[in-house]
Write a protein that holds these residues in place. Structure first.
Motif, mmCIF file in Angstrom:
data_model
loop_
_atom_site.group_PDB
_atom_site.id
_atom_site.type_symbol
_atom_site.label_atom_id
_atom_site.label_comp_id
_atom_site.label_asym_id
_atom_site.label_seq_id
_atom_site.Cartn_x
_atom_site.Cartn_y
_atom_site.Cartn_z
ATOM 1 N N GLN A 15 0.719 -15.452 -13.767
ATOM 2 C CA GLN A 15 0.393 -14.038 -13.547
ATOM 3 C C GLN A 15 1.655 -13.190 -13.337
ATOM 4 O OE1 GLN A 15 -2.400 -12.550 -14.023
ATOM 5 N NE2 GLN A 15 -3.638 -14.393 -14.380
ATOM 6 N N GLY A 16 2.614 -13.758 -12.640
ATOM 7 C CA GLY A 16 3.866 -13.038 -12.408
ATOM 8 C C GLY A 16 4.586 -12.760 -13.714
ATOM 9 N N GLN A 17 4.605 -13.754 -14.593
ATOM 10 C CA GLN A 17 5.297 -13.583 -15.876
ATOM 11 C C GLN A 17 4.561 -12.590 -16.774
ATOM 12 O OE1 GLN A 17 7.154 -17.363 -17.585
ATOM 13 N NE2 GLN A 17 5.936 -18.190 -15.924
ATOM 14 N N MET A 18 3.235 -12.624 -16.729
ATOM 15 C CA MET A 18 2.475 -11.670 -17.556
ATOM 16 C C MET A 18 2.699 -10.234 -17.085
ATOM 17 S SD MET A 18 -1.115 -13.677 -18.098
ATOM 18 C CE MET A 18 -1.981 -12.381 -18.965
ATOM 19 N N LEU A 19 2.696 -10.062 -15.772
ATOM 20 C CA LEU A 19 2.909 -8.725 -15.217
ATOM 21 C C LEU A 19 4.309 -8.222 -15.588
ATOM 22 C CD1 LEU A 19 1.691 -6.519 -13.329
ATOM 23 C CD2 LEU A 19 2.760 -7.719 -11.406
ATOM 24 N N ALA A 20 5.287 -9.104 -15.467
ATOM 25 C CA ALA A 20 6.662 -8.726 -15.804
ATOM 26 C C ALA A 20 6.769 -8.365 -17.286
ATOM 27 C CB ALA A 20 7.614 -9.874 -15.469
ATOM 28 N N ALA A 21 6.148 -9.156 -18.134
ATOM 29 C CA ALA A 21 6.244 -8.925 -19.577
ATOM 30 C C ALA A 21 5.634 -7.575 -19.959
ATOM 31 C CB ALA A 21 5.547 -10.058 -20.336
ATOM 32 N N ASP A 22 4.531 -7.209 -19.331
ATOM 33 C CA ASP A 22 3.860 -5.949 -19.647
ATOM 34 C C ASP A 22 4.720 -4.728 -19.391
ATOM 35 O OD1 ASP A 22 1.562 -7.012 -20.500
ATOM 36 O OD2 ASP A 22 0.267 -6.110 -18.968
ATOM 37 N N HIS A 23 5.574 -4.828 -18.375
ATOM 38 C CA HIS A 23 6.317 -3.635 -17.934
ATOM 39 C C HIS A 23 7.811 -3.745 -18.156
ATOM 40 C CE1 HIS A 23 2.816 -1.997 -15.793
ATOM 41 N NE2 HIS A 23 2.547 -3.250 -15.521
ATOM 42 N N ASP A 24 8.247 -4.895 -18.712
ATOM 43 C CA ASP A 24 9.683 -5.136 -18.789
ATOM 44 C C ASP A 24 10.309 -5.230 -17.401
ATOM 45 O OD1 ASP A 24 11.100 -5.814 -20.915
ATOM 46 O OD2 ASP A 24 11.278 -3.802 -21.771
ATOM 47 N N TRP A 25 9.578 -5.803 -16.483
ATOM 48 C CA TRP A 25 10.091 -6.053 -15.148
ATOM 49 C C TRP A 25 10.660 -7.464 -15.127
ATOM 50 C CZ3 TRP A 25 5.087 -4.174 -12.168
ATOM 51 C CH2 TRP A 25 5.021 -2.774 -12.227
ATOM 52 N N ARG A 26 11.272 -7.825 -13.987
ATOM 53 C CA ARG A 26 11.875 -9.154 -13.894
ATOM 54 C C ARG A 26 11.051 -10.080 -13.016
ATOM 55 N NH1 ARG A 26 17.185 -10.470 -14.522
ATOM 56 N NH2 ARG A 26 17.023 -8.849 -16.091
ATOM 57 N N ILE A 68 20.670 -8.791 -11.039
ATOM 58 C CA ILE A 68 19.442 -8.374 -11.684
ATOM 59 C C ILE A 68 19.563 -7.035 -12.424
ATOM 60 C CG2 ILE A 68 18.097 -7.028 -10.002
ATOM 61 C CD1 ILE A 68 16.148 -9.588 -10.402
ATOM 62 N N GLY A 69 20.459 -6.193 -11.978
ATOM 63 C CA GLY A 69 20.637 -4.909 -12.652
ATOM 64 C C GLY A 69 19.448 -3.997 -12.436
ATOM 65 N N ASP A 70 19.269 -3.067 -13.370
ATOM 66 C CA ASP A 70 18.246 -2.050 -13.207
ATOM 67 C C ASP A 70 17.007 -2.447 -14.011
ATOM 68 O OD1 ASP A 70 16.982 0.230 -12.538
ATOM 69 O OD2 ASP A 70 18.084 1.530 -13.922
ATOM 70 N N VAL A 71 16.091 -3.177 -13.363
ATOM 71 C CA VAL A 71 14.942 -3.712 -14.106
ATOM 72 C C VAL A 71 13.623 -3.072 -13.706
ATOM 73 C CG1 VAL A 71 15.857 -5.966 -14.678
ATOM 74 C CG2 VAL A 71 14.753 -5.632 -12.469
ATOM 75 N N THR A 174 -4.267 -3.551 -8.916
ATOM 76 C CA THR A 174 -3.887 -3.614 -7.499
ATOM 77 C C THR A 174 -2.436 -3.180 -7.318
ATOM 78 O OG1 THR A 174 -5.438 -5.416 -7.165
ATOM 79 C CG2 THR A 174 -3.734 -5.177 -5.505
ATOM 80 N N VAL A 175 -1.574 -3.682 -8.184
ATOM 81 C CA VAL A 175 -0.149 -3.339 -8.083
ATOM 82 C C VAL A 175 0.045 -1.845 -8.341
ATOM 83 C CG1 VAL A 175 2.049 -3.623 -9.290
ATOM 84 C CG2 VAL A 175 0.770 -5.633 -8.566
ATOM 85 N N GLN A 176 -0.602 -1.331 -9.385
ATOM 86 C CA GLN A 176 -0.426 0.085 -9.717
ATOM 87 C C GLN A 176 -0.821 0.983 -8.555
ATOM 88 O OE1 GLN A 176 1.272 1.303 -11.987
ATOM 89 N NE2 GLN A 176 1.464 -0.433 -13.380
ATOM 90 N N ALA A 177 -1.888 0.591 -7.842
ATOM 91 C CA ALA A 177 -2.368 1.411 -6.727
ATOM 92 C C ALA A 177 -1.377 1.408 -5.560
ATOM 93 C CB ALA A 177 -3.724 0.899 -6.267
ATOM 94 N N CYS A 178 -0.486 0.417 -5.536
ATOM 95 C CA CYS A 178 0.426 0.299 -4.384
ATOM 96 C C CYS A 178 1.840 0.786 -4.679
ATOM 97 C CB CYS A 178 0.499 -1.157 -3.931
ATOM 98 S SG CYS A 178 -1.063 -1.732 -3.280
ATOM 99 N N LEU A 179 2.140 1.042 -5.931
ATOM 100 C CA LEU A 179 3.499 1.495 -6.259
ATOM 101 C C LEU A 179 3.609 2.977 -5.966
ATOM 102 C CD1 LEU A 179 4.284 -0.367 -9.608
ATOM 103 C CD2 LEU A 179 4.978 -0.961 -7.273
ATOM 104 N N PRO A 180 4.772 3.428 -5.523
ATOM 105 C CA PRO A 180 4.945 4.853 -5.280
ATOM 106 C C PRO A 180 4.815 5.630 -6.596
ATOM 107 C CG PRO A 180 6.998 3.623 -4.904
ATOM 108 C CD PRO A 180 5.962 2.632 -5.240
#
Ligand code: AMP
Length: 181
Positions: A15-26, A68-71, A174-180
């Motif tokens: 799940q962590g990898q899928m979430l990261a892949a969707d947004h280009d997060w790390r 990690i840089g700006d991810v 859930t994550v989207q609801a918690c991000l600023p």
């Protein structure tokens, strides 16, 4: 930063990898950093299902965070494993320009966990070692939640059962609801 939390076999890495892949997060997994390590002692401890000492764990995580840089966002998986590591994390977020936005717990029944671990086929998934990792989760890792909650961190729990895609959608909203905003 988003922490994906849950017992062994809950699907944190998938799940962590899928979430990261969707947004280009790390996606940052201490378990994966250790699997990629060339230290034979680390591999022996992992084979036995033992936790790696904090000095080495914190060092490997600090090193990864500093490169990690700006991810956009970091998804942390497999850390913190106990209250001491949670304390370390809160004390070191700032110097790595990080803020802990939410911890999401993947809730999966014991029966489902056992069946997932049996079919996953990872090198360190054997009976003795699964028992050790599961009891470490109950005894050492779960108290992290109270510690972080008391420190003011938002903790959410989602149903980790169902198809990978269904869980992914729950995690995403859930994550989207918690991000600023
Ligand atoms: P995981 O991929 O999170 O299941 O981790 C696999 C193995 O790596 C664990 O069984 C431990 O041996 C080691 N490990 C991963 N994360 C940590 C951590 N935060 N502290 C200590 N050991 C860890």
């Amino acid at each position: 930063m988003i922490i994906i939390f849950g017992p062994p076999g809950a699907g944190k890495s998938m799940q962590g990898q899928m979430l990261a892949a969707d947004h280009d997060w790390r996606w940052l997994s201490t378990g994966q950093l250790f699997r990629d390590s060339h230290d034979p002692e680390v591999h022996e401890l992992m084979r036995r299902g033992e936790l790696i000492n904090d000095e080495l764990t914190n060092k490997i995580l600090a090193n990864a965070l500093s490169h990690i840089g700006d991810v956009g966002n970091v998804i942390l998986d497999g850390y913190p494993r106990h209250v001491g590591q949670a304390e370390w994390l809160l004390n070191h977020l700032k110097e790595h320009n990080q803020r802990l936005d939410v911890v999401v717990i993947l809730k999966v029944s014991d029966q489902e966990l056992a069946s997932r671990l049996q079919t996953r086929g990872r090198a360190d998934d054997n009976q003795a070692n699964i028992a050790k990792r599961s009891s470490d989760y109950e005894i050492k890792t779960k108290p992290v939640l109270d510690y972080l909650r008391q420190a003011g961190v938002i903790i959410k729990e989602i149903d980790g059962e169902g198809s990978v895609e269904t869980v992914h959608e729950r995690l995403e909203s859930t994550v989207q609801a918690c991000l600023p905003k």
